[in-house]
Design a protein around this motif. Sequence first.
Motif, short mmCIF file in Angstrom:
data_model
loop_
_atom_site.label_atom_id
_atom_site.label_comp_id
_atom_site.label_asym_id
_atom_site.label_seq_id
_atom_site.Cartn_x
_atom_site.Cartn_y
_atom_site.Cartn_z
N LYS A 1 18.84 3.12 0.60
CA LYS A 1 17.38 3.20 0.63
C LYS A 1 16.89 4.57 0.15
CE LYS A 1 16.14 -0.83 2.23
NZ LYS A 1 15.25 -1.72 1.51
N ARG B 1 8.29 5.25 3.18
CA ARG B 1 8.55 3.81 3.17
C ARG B 1 10.06 3.54 3.20
NH1 ARG B 1 5.25 -0.46 -0.16
NH2 ARG B 1 3.83 0.40 1.36
N ASP C 1 11.97 1.46 6.07
CA ASP C 1 12.81 0.32 5.70
C ASP C 1 14.25 0.50 6.17
OD1 ASP C 1 10.62 -0.81 4.51
OD2 ASP C 1 11.27 -0.35 2.45
#
Length: 65
Positions: A27, A40, A44
Amino acid sequence: MGIPETAIGVYKALVFGMVVMWVCCYKGYHAARMATGVSRATTDAVVLSSVLILAWDYFLTSILL
């Protein structure tokens, strides 16, 4: 005679650590290059890691016990 409980805890800790490491590295590597992209990606990564830890805990418990 099965696997000792302390060994099960060590195995699970190693697997969970690897899951968190892989998810966070993935990520983070694919995050957008702005503050919103980083935030974000962090959110996540935390959510996906939590879900995967629950799933792996279920499978490891059913296999090791």
